[in-house]
Write a protein that holds these residues in place. Structure first.
Motif, PDB file in Angstrom:
ATOM      1  N   ASP A  36       0.727  -1.133  -0.025  1.00 17.25           N
ATOM      2  CA  ASP A  36      -0.097  -0.051   0.007  1.00 17.25           C
ATOM      3  C   ASP A  36       0.861   1.337  -0.012  1.00 17.25           C
ATOM      4  O   ASP A  36       0.161   2.248  -0.203  1.00 17.25           O
ATOM      5  CB  ASP A  36      -1.005   0.124   1.282  1.00 17.25           C
ATOM      6  CG  ASP A  36      -1.998  -1.023   1.145  1.00 17.25           C
ATOM      7  OD1 ASP A  36      -2.069  -1.652   0.161  1.00 17.25           O
ATOM      8  OD2 ASP A  36      -2.580  -1.139   2.255  1.00 17.25           O
ATOM      9  N   SER A  37       2.013   1.051   0.042  1.00 16.45           N
ATOM     10  CA  SER A  37       2.901   2.347   0.436  1.00 16.45           C
ATOM     11  C   SER A  37       3.798   2.428  -0.739  1.00 16.45           C
ATOM     12  O   SER A  37       4.508   1.587  -1.256  1.00 16.45           O
ATOM     13  CB  SER A  37       3.830   2.113   1.637  1.00 16.45           C
ATOM     14  OG  SER A  37       4.541   3.450   1.655  1.00 16.45           O
ATOM     15  N   SER A  38       4.092   3.972  -1.419  1.00 14.37           N
ATOM     16  CA  SER A  38       5.114   4.182  -2.101  1.00 14.37           C
ATOM     17  C   SER A  38       6.643   4.575  -1.484  1.00 14.37           C
ATOM     18  O   SER A  38       7.380   5.273  -2.336  1.00 14.37           O
ATOM     19  CB  SER A  38       4.681   5.169  -3.343  1.00 14.37           C
ATOM     20  OG  SER A  38       4.267   6.287  -2.651  1.00 14.37           O
ATOM     21  N   TYR A  39       6.445   4.724  -0.002  1.00 15.36           N
ATOM     22  CA  TYR A  39       7.584   5.023   0.482  1.00 15.36           C
ATOM     23  C   TYR A  39       8.915   4.374   0.133  1.00 15.36           C
ATOM     24  O   TYR A  39       8.807   3.028   0.335  1.00 15.36           O
ATOM     25  CB  TYR A  39       7.201   4.737   2.026  1.00 15.36           C
ATOM     26  CG  TYR A  39       8.364   5.598   3.005  1.00 15.36           C
ATOM     27  CD1 TYR A  39       8.146   6.793   3.350  1.00 15.36           C
ATOM     28  CD2 TYR A  39       9.382   4.695   3.504  1.00 15.36           C
ATOM     29  CE1 TYR A  39       9.374   7.376   4.055  1.00 15.36           C
ATOM     30  CE2 TYR A  39      10.212   5.167   4.416  1.00 15.36           C
ATOM     31  CZ  TYR A  39      10.545   6.381   4.797  1.00 15.36           C
ATOM     32  OH  TYR A  39      11.105   6.991   5.758  1.00 15.36           O
ATOM     33  N   PRO A  40       9.842   4.949  -0.048  1.00 16.95           N
ATOM     34  CA  PRO A  40      11.309   4.504  -0.689  1.00 16.95           C
ATOM     35  C   PRO A  40      11.660   3.351   0.642  1.00 16.95           C
ATOM     36  O   PRO A  40      11.550   3.852   1.687  1.00 16.95           O
ATOM     37  CB  PRO A  40      12.333   5.315  -0.631  1.00 16.95           C
ATOM     38  CG  PRO A  40      11.386   6.929  -0.968  1.00 16.95           C
ATOM     39  CD  PRO A  40      10.055   6.671  -0.100  1.00 16.95           C
ATOM     40  N   GLU A  41      12.049   2.214   0.315  1.00 17.82           N
ATOM     41  CA  GLU A  41      12.683   1.461   1.147  1.00 17.82           C
ATOM     42  C   GLU A  41      11.534   0.772   2.432  1.00 17.82           C
ATOM     43  O   GLU A  41      11.798   0.546   3.274  1.00 17.82           O
ATOM     44  CB  GLU A  41      13.941   1.570   1.964  1.00 17.82           C
ATOM     45  CG  GLU A  41      14.814   2.158   0.941  1.00 17.82           C
ATOM     46  CD  GLU A  41      16.308   2.342   1.364  1.00 17.82           C
ATOM     47  OE1 GLU A  41      16.475   2.605   2.590  1.00 17.82           O
ATOM     48  OE2 GLU A  41      17.192   2.966   0.807  1.00 17.82           O
TER      49      GLU A  41
END
Length: 73
Positions: A36-41
């Motif tokens: 659900d997240s596009s946060y890097p790493e």
């Protein structure tokens, strides 16, 4: 974010405060957060925090200098 032991940590407020902890499926949570997240790493972040790799001592070391209290012996 919990430190030291697994689970969702929360407080029940009423007349007084009751600290509680609820177990959950950690692997399913990591999968869901990663999807659900596009946060890097995000996968590394979720693995570290949801598997409680940070100890209570790590949290105290990180946050104690910012709590406004004097820490001189």
């Amino acid at each position: 974010m919990p430190h030291g032991r697994a689970g969702a940590h929360w407080a029940l407020l009423g007349p007084g405060v009751e600290l509680r902890s609820t177990a959950f499926d950690i692997e399913a949570a990591i999968t869901q957060v990663t999807q659900d997240s596009s946060y890097p790493e995000i996968a590394e972040w979720a693995d570290y925090f949801l598997h409680m790799r940070a100890t209570d001592a790590d949290a105290l070391e990180a946050f104690a200098p910012r709590d406004g209290r004097s820490h001189a012996p």
